[in-house]
Enzyme design. Structure first.
Site, short mmCIF file in Angstrom:
data_model
loop_
_atom_site.label_atom_id
_atom_site.label_comp_id
_atom_site.label_asym_id
_atom_site.label_seq_id
_atom_site.Cartn_x
_atom_site.Cartn_y
_atom_site.Cartn_z
N TRP A 100 0.82 -1.21 0.00
CA TRP A 100 0.00 0.00 0.00
C TRP A 100 0.86 1.26 0.00
CZ3 TRP A 100 -4.27 -1.34 -1.91
CH2 TRP A 100 -4.88 -2.54 -1.55
N ASP A 167 -1.66 6.52 6.39
CA ASP A 167 -2.71 5.59 5.96
C ASP A 167 -2.93 4.61 7.10
OD1 ASP A 167 -4.26 3.59 4.89
OD2 ASP A 167 -2.92 3.13 3.20
N LYS A 191 -12.03 -2.15 7.03
CA LYS A 191 -11.25 -3.06 7.87
C LYS A 191 -11.60 -2.90 9.35
CE LYS A 191 -8.24 -3.56 4.19
NZ LYS A 191 -7.55 -2.71 3.23
C1 PLP Z 1 -6.99 -2.16 2.17
C2 PLP Z 1 -5.99 -1.09 2.24
C3 PLP Z 1 -5.92 -0.07 1.28
C4 PLP Z 1 -6.82 -0.02 0.08
O1 PLP Z 1 -8.07 0.41 0.45
P1 PLP Z 1 -9.22 0.68 -0.62
O2 PLP Z 1 -10.28 1.29 0.25
O3 PLP Z 1 -9.60 -0.63 -1.21
O4 PLP Z 1 -8.71 1.62 -1.63
C5 PLP Z 1 -4.98 0.92 1.46
N1 PLP Z 1 -4.13 0.91 2.49
C6 PLP Z 1 -4.16 -0.05 3.43
C7 PLP Z 1 -3.20 -0.02 4.57
C8 PLP Z 1 -5.08 -1.08 3.33
O5 PLP Z 1 -5.12 -2.05 4.26
#
Ligand code: PLP
Length: 350
Positions: A100, A167, A191
């Site tokens: 990511w 993030d 998540k």
């Molecule tokens: C799942 C995830 C993403 C991607 O998320 P989307 O909402 O599908 O764009 C980005 N960063 C992390 C750390 C993730 O776990």
């Protein structure tokens, strides 16, 4: 048959929240209307989004500190580019701890110079680099708090002059942090917060306005801030279900209380992994995530046997990411201790 949901994302939500969410589809908190059929400008939804925004600030201790909360669309993936487009004047520094982070860097390159301060790509992201320095003249520093794929987690964040951008998609609200260290935090809801379809953005308003490029309306944080997240139709239902989890989090004692539970779950699981000769953890011990635990069989010829065992027992979502292999158990906030204990039992018996 009872299912034990260990999916990495979208992932488990508590039974109570699923019930309440289902009720709201028929009749939103006694309004006589479904959450699916109300206007995003109705008093009912205005109250929902405001309560969610206030709870985010309250739980993170950011009330009255110049932060605002948005619920946007496009996932965390859209934030990879919105961050850079809105904040990068000439250059930004990135810590590359996984898939990511790499994607975030790739998008940012469209807007200026991306400085990779350190990377753990040399060992398939099984550790978190700690020995790096960050130049002072950058526009911001970006990191990924929890690598969902490999199962590593940043334990300590740097203190900087420039805005710290993070993030937190896979560990938002899972542990006590000094949230005021961050200029911008984003997290896809699916998540640790709610269902897929909305992305939480917490932003310190004062970090905006430094770039002079033209930004398309929908990609400009200022657009969404000016309209308090309802510039266009947001994901009404996803925001509502996220509010339900925020309410539950507060009722359960907030982030400090959930952190205790998360630590307990993960500690039990790692202890079991370390004690059992049939299994081993994949990442470096110092970087182990409390949220996503990756492991493998020491004897890979037993893979089929193990897969059949857990699938038959009702476990779901344990297969590791294809770039890592092995197994991954996601122990998000909503994962009950009981489910973790059942999984440990299964490993013990195996
Ligand atoms: C799942 C995830 C993403 C991607 O998320 P989307 O909402 O599908 O764009 C980005 N960063 C992390 C750390 C993730 O776990």
């Amino acid at each position: 048959m009872k299912k034990y949901n260990f999916n990495a994302g979208p992932s488990i939500l508590s039974t109570e929240i699923l019930k309440e969410a289902a009720k709201a589809v028929q009749n939103l908190e006694g309004s006589g209307l479904s959450i699916l059929e109300i206007s995003h400008r109705s008093p009912a939804f205005t109250a929902i989004i405001q309560e969610a925004q206030e709870l985010v600030l309250e739980l993170t201790g950011l009330q009255g500190k110049g932060y605002r909360v948005l619920f946007l669309q496009g996932g965390a993936s859209l934030q990879f580019l919105m961050v850079a487009q809105n904040l990068m004047h000439t250059k930004a520094a990135y810590l590359n701890t996984g898939r990511w982070s790499s994607s975030a860097m790739q998008e940012a390159q469209l807007f200026g110079e991306v400085i990779e301060v350190a990377s753990s790509a040399d060992k398939n992201f099984t550790y978190i680099p700690t020995d790096y320095s960050i130049a002072e003249d950058i526009d911001y520093f970006h990191c990924t708090s929890n690598n969902t794929v490999a199962g590593t987690q940043i334990k300590e964040f740097p203190t900087l002059q420039s805005p710290l951008v993070c993030d937190m998609s896979s560990d938002i609200f899972s542990r006590v942090l000094d949230y005021s260290k961050f200029g911008l935090i984003y997290a896809g809801a699916q998540k640790n917060l709610g269902p897929a379809g909305t992305t939480l953005v917490m932003i310190k308003e004062s970090i905006l306005g430094e770039v002079n490029r033209q930004i398309p309306t929908m990609l400009d944080y200022k657009t969404h801030l000016a309209k308090n997240s309802v510039f266009n139709t947001p994901s009404v239902y996803a925001i509502y279900v996220s509010l339900l989890t925020l309410r539950a989090l507060k009722e359960q004692g907030g982030i400090a209380a959930i952190e205790e539970k998360n630590k307990k779950k993960a500690t039990l699981f790692y202890q079991a992994l370390d004690a059992l000769p049939a299994f081993e953890g994949i990442v470096e011990a110092a970087a182990r995530s409390l949220m996503n635990i990756t492991f493998k069989l020491t004897d890979s010829s037993r893979q089929e046997e193990f897969d059949t065992t857990w699938q038959k027992a009702g476990f779901v979502g344990l297969k590791g990411h294809r770039s890592v292999g092995g197994y991954r158990a996601s122990l998000y906030n909503a994962q009950p201790l009981e489910n973790v204990e059942r999984l440990i039992d299964l490993l013990n018996k195996f």
